[in-house]
Design an enzyme around this catalytic site. Structure first.
Site, PDB file in Angstrom:
ATOM      1  N   GLY A  41       0.803  -1.224   0.000  1.00 28.05           N
ATOM      2  CA  GLY A  41       0.000   0.000   0.000  1.00 28.05           C
ATOM      3  C   GLY A  41       0.832   1.268   0.000  1.00 28.05           C
ATOM      4  O   GLY A  41       2.032   1.228  -0.299  1.00 28.05           O
ATOM      5  N   HIS A  47       4.234   1.476  -8.218  1.00 30.42           N
ATOM      6  CA  HIS A  47       3.273   0.369  -8.079  1.00 30.42           C
ATOM      7  C   HIS A  47       2.319   0.342  -9.280  1.00 30.42           C
ATOM      8  O   HIS A  47       2.005  -0.726  -9.817  1.00 30.42           O
ATOM      9  CB  HIS A  47       2.415   0.559  -6.819  1.00 30.42           C
ATOM     10  N   GLN A 165      14.664  -9.397  -3.275  1.00 28.71           N
ATOM     11  CA  GLN A 165      13.343 -10.009  -3.042  1.00 28.71           C
ATOM     12  C   GLN A 165      12.886 -10.817  -4.259  1.00 28.71           C
ATOM     13  O   GLN A 165      12.293 -11.876  -4.130  1.00 28.71           O
ATOM     14  CB  GLN A 165      12.335  -8.912  -2.710  1.00 28.71           C
ATOM     15  N   MET A 196      11.168   5.762  -6.497  1.00 33.97           N
ATOM     16  CA  MET A 196       9.882   5.944  -5.804  1.00 33.97           C
ATOM     17  C   MET A 196       9.746   4.855  -4.751  1.00 33.97           C
ATOM     18  O   MET A 196      10.102   3.697  -4.986  1.00 33.97           O
ATOM     19  CB  MET A 196       8.741   5.840  -6.802  1.00 33.97           C
ATOM     20  N   SER A 198       7.243   3.958  -0.979  1.00 38.60           N
ATOM     21  CA  SER A 198       6.235   4.394   0.006  1.00 38.60           C
ATOM     22  C   SER A 198       6.923   5.104   1.160  1.00 38.60           C
ATOM     23  O   SER A 198       6.375   6.026   1.753  1.00 38.60           O
ATOM     24  CB  SER A 198       5.474   3.182   0.541  1.00 38.60           C
TER      25      SER A 198
HETATM   26  P1  AMP Z   1       5.914  -2.598  -1.712  1.00 49.83           P
HETATM   27  O1  AMP Z   1       4.555  -1.997  -1.573  1.00 49.83           O
HETATM   28  O2  AMP Z   1       7.018  -1.670  -1.352  1.00 49.83           O
HETATM   29  O3  AMP Z   1       6.012  -3.939  -1.045  1.00 49.83           O
HETATM   30  O4  AMP Z   1       6.112  -2.879  -3.268  1.00 49.83           O
HETATM   31  C1  AMP Z   1       5.218  -3.669  -3.997  1.00 49.83           C
HETATM   32  C2  AMP Z   1       5.843  -3.990  -5.322  1.00 49.83           C
HETATM   33  O5  AMP Z   1       6.084  -2.771  -6.031  1.00 49.83           O
HETATM   34  C3  AMP Z   1       7.196  -4.696  -5.191  1.00 49.83           C
HETATM   35  O6  AMP Z   1       7.297  -5.700  -6.178  1.00 49.83           O
HETATM   36  C4  AMP Z   1       8.170  -3.580  -5.430  1.00 49.83           C
HETATM   37  O7  AMP Z   1       9.419  -4.014  -5.930  1.00 49.83           O
HETATM   38  C5  AMP Z   1       7.434  -2.725  -6.452  1.00 49.83           C
HETATM   39  N1  AMP Z   1       7.945  -1.353  -6.418  1.00 49.83           N
HETATM   40  C6  AMP Z   1       8.197  -0.600  -5.324  1.00 49.83           C
HETATM   41  N2  AMP Z   1       8.716   0.594  -5.683  1.00 49.83           N
HETATM   42  C7  AMP Z   1       8.813   0.583  -7.037  1.00 49.83           C
HETATM   43  C8  AMP Z   1       9.287   1.520  -8.019  1.00 49.83           C
HETATM   44  N3  AMP Z   1       9.792   2.697  -7.675  1.00 49.83           N
HETATM   45  N4  AMP Z   1       9.217   1.172  -9.324  1.00 49.83           N
HETATM   46  C9  AMP Z   1       8.715  -0.041  -9.692  1.00 49.83           C
HETATM   47  N5  AMP Z   1       8.260  -0.964  -8.832  1.00 49.83           N
HETATM   48  C10 AMP Z   1       8.306  -0.669  -7.510  1.00 49.83           C
END
Ligand code: AMP
Length: 292
Positions: A41, A47, A165, A196, A198
């Site tokens: 989130g 995302h 990951q 980018m 969260s």
């Molecule tokens: P998270 O909400 O941080 O667990 O991220 C969810 C998914 O979005 C994961 O597969 C992350 O690697 C991907 N993600 C997070 N930040 C970025 C970004 N800046 N660009 C592309 N994918 C992202």
């Protein structure tokens, strides 16, 4: 179940596993291919780029929002993790996501469900994020295993931003025999290069400006990299971080395939530069693939 509609699309929201499974079964009979985008989130364009890609490549797109307590080794980091559910729902609806799963902790870890399994992640769990966040990847595997069993997607969309990951989840699929194709998507960045995240929401404008140095340090490594010892390049990159108020957990070069960290580069192996650093009490990670 909640249904959210905008002018152009409709999205179903589920909090209960059994309801989600039921509707996915029904939808699956009409939609052949399901793409799944798991998230925690506080969504941003990074995302949404995963949702966009999943939309192009599947008949049905499922996103999950679940801040997984089991992957936080720092209780404060878990407590402070940003939450913006209303905005997330709006972004996902606009992006054309079909189904959103927003479970409570008890849905993912119901009392009585055997969840103490230890995954044999080998070397991958001992370096970089694994070393600095003990238990983190066991928690990632636990939640991912559970989510994949619930959603049963054909394709799983992950960001290169979390490079290690991605490899861990590949290993999880190997260990569990779950059949799903992993699609790794490029990292979306702010205009100045900051990846980018969260967690960027927890930075002040000044801190955000300085956190750009992570991208500068990665770019520096990529531009300087040549066959031979890498220690000097890494320590110079570390200086860029320090000059901008970042405290690094690590600045490393590793083999892109298995994350074996390197002291000497042969000039042929594809490698990845990886950084984890604190800006204040916010921990940020980023990486850059370097091809020979
Ligand atoms: P998270 O909400 O941080 O667990 O991220 C969810 C998914 O979005 C994961 O597969 C992350 O690697 C991907 N993600 C997070 N930040 C970025 C970004 N800046 N660009 C592309 N994918 C992202």
């Amino acid at each position: 179940m909640t249904v959210i509609t905008t002018f152009s699309s409709i999205m179903f929201i589920f909090k209960q596993t059994k309801d989600l499974k039921k509707i996915l079964e029904q939808l699956r009979s009409k939609h052949k291919k399901t793409g799944f985008v798991p998230t925690m989130g506080a969504l941003h364009e990074g995302h949404i780029s995963l949702i966009d890609k999943a939309k192009k490549e599947n008949d049905l797109v499922v996103c999950s929002i679940f801040v997984n307590p089991k992957q936080f080794n720092d209780a404060n980091d878990f407590k402070l993790y940003p939450k913006t559910p209303e905005k997330d729902i709006l972004l996902l609806t606009k992006a054309g996501c079909d189904v959103l799963f927003m479970p409570e902790v008890e849905e993912i870890y119901p009392p009585g469900l055997k969840m103490d399994e230890q995954y044999d992640l080998g070397y991958l769990e001992t370096v970089l994020e694994g070393k600095y966040r003990p238990g983190h990847f066991q928690g990632v595997c636990r939640v991912m295993n559970r989510l994949l069993q619930i959603v049963l997607p054909e394709q799983l969309y992950l960001g290169q931003k979390d490079y290690q990951q991605c490899l861990i989840i590949e290993r999880l699929l190997y260990l569990t025999g779950i059949k799903v194709k992993i699609v790794i998507c490029p990292t979306l960045r702010e205009s100045e290069g900051l990846a980018m995240s969260s967690r960027n929401r927890r930075l002040s404008e000044e801190e955000k400006k300085n956190a750009r140095a992570i991208f500068e340090a990665l770019t520096f490594i990529r531009n300087q990299m040549k066959p031979g010892r890498v220690d000097r390049i890494l320590s110079d990159a570390g200086k860029i971080l320090i000059e901008n108020g970042l405290i690094a957990d690590y600045v490393e070069i590793a083999c892109a395939e298995d994350l074996q960290t390197l002291k000497i580069w042969n000039g042929h192996t594809p490698i990845v530069a990886l950084i984890a650093a604190f800006m204040g009490n916010v921990r940020l990670i980023d990486n850059m693939i370097i091809r020979p």
